[in-house]
Design an enzyme around this catalytic site. Structure first.
Site, PDB file in Angstrom:
ATOM      1  N   HIS A 162       0.769  -1.216  -0.067  1.00 57.77           N
ATOM      2  CA  HIS A 162       0.020  -0.061   0.107  1.00 57.77           C
ATOM      3  C   HIS A 162       0.728   1.292   0.042  1.00 57.77           C
ATOM      4  O   HIS A 162       0.380   2.418   0.110  1.00 57.77           O
ATOM      5  CB  HIS A 162      -1.026  -0.074   1.039  1.00 57.77           C
ATOM      6  CG  HIS A 162      -2.135  -0.936   1.133  1.00 57.77           C
ATOM      7  ND1 HIS A 162      -2.912  -1.337   2.147  1.00 57.77           N
ATOM      8  CD2 HIS A 162      -2.328  -1.994   0.043  1.00 57.77           C
ATOM      9  CE1 HIS A 162      -3.791  -2.166   1.545  1.00 57.77           C
ATOM     10  NE2 HIS A 162      -3.504  -2.680   0.535  1.00 57.77           N
ATOM     11  N   ALA A 211       0.236  -9.648  17.767  1.00 57.76           N
ATOM     12  CA  ALA A 211       1.365 -10.095  16.684  1.00 57.76           C
ATOM     13  C   ALA A 211       2.632 -10.266  17.618  1.00 57.76           C
ATOM     14  O   ALA A 211       3.505 -11.226  17.384  1.00 57.76           O
ATOM     15  CB  ALA A 211       1.736  -8.755  15.939  1.00 57.76           C
TER      16      ALA A 211
END
Length: 250
Positions: free
Chosen positions: A123, A235
């Protein structure tokens, strides 16, 4: 597949592909795209700030928002999740591929992409801007030195180097990711809701090729039923649980 088996297949895998989303940067204090629209920016819809139409209508407002996000990510530091992935790349070398949906640049700052494997920012990156005439990508000056709107060395106005609503992912980056995930023996899907395509489809490429998919996310996602293992963790915690104690990852 349980955690012990996941460690074993990761240890023996020659090709590992990773996809990360906003969750991997949460411990660094980076807000998600929508969380960043707080305070003054809460009155804007995402489309008001992140689309070609919005930029054509009011480039000054769009740049003001992106300059603020650039300042915030520049002040942030990579966290343990970024560090674990850099270490995994160091161990796997050319067999490692990391695709991120994040635009904060923290993976690269942790070393990813420079340790033998490959990093692809699907992105874009908030620290870069693109010449509106030539399309050439340039690094932005430090936030304190940034003058809006930024100009390229050729004197042309530049736009943020990010993918906006209504725009396609860079073809070469997406093609490289699709190939890497199709060839991967293990795919790690970390901190992403797995609903934004085409990135969300990368794990399916691994499954179709007979590989294993390990998901790390605090909440169940659309990918969870198909994953070989889903760790309901953040994470940083999930990568530590998966990688700690593995003496050799290649």
């Amino acid at each position: 597949m349980d955690l012990a088996a996941a460690r074993q297949v990761l240890q023996s895998a020659a090709h590992v592909a990773v996809l990360t989303g906003a969750g991997v940067s949460a411990a660094s204090g980076i807000p998600t795209f929508r969380e960043a629209q707080s305070g003054h920016w809460a009155r804007f819809r995402p489309e008001d700030l992140a689309s070609p139409q919005a930029y054509a209508h009011d480039p000054d407002t769009v740049w003001a928002w992106y300059a603020g996000r650039y300042r915030d990510v520049s002040a942030a530091q990579p966290n343990g999740g970024h560090t674990w992935l850099a270490e995994l790349e160091r161990r796997k070398g050319a067999g490692f591929f990391l695709a991120t949906q994040n635009v904060d640049g923290l993976h690269a700052r942790a070393g990813s992409g420079s340790l033998g494997g490959r990093l692809v920012e699907l992105h874009g990156n908030l620290s870069q801007a693109r010449d509106e005439v030539t399309g050439i990508i340039h690094s932005l000056p430090a936030p304190a030195d940034l003058i809006l709107p930024p100009r390229s060395p050729a004197g042309h106005r530049m736009r943020p180097h990010v993918v906006w609503f209504g725009e396609f992912l860079p073809e070469d980056a997406l093609a490289a990711a699709e190939q890497a995930f199709a060839e991967a023996e293990v795919a790690l899907i970390i901190g992403t809701s797995s609903v934004v395509y085409p990135a969300a489809g990368l794990a399916l490429e691994t499954l179709r090729g007979g590989g294993r998919v390990i998901e790390i996310n605090p909440e169940a996602t659309e990918l969870t039923p198909a994953a070989s293992l889903s760790l309901r963790m953040g994470a940083e915690e999930g990568l530590a649980a998966l990688l700690e104690g593995v003496d050799e990852l290649s």
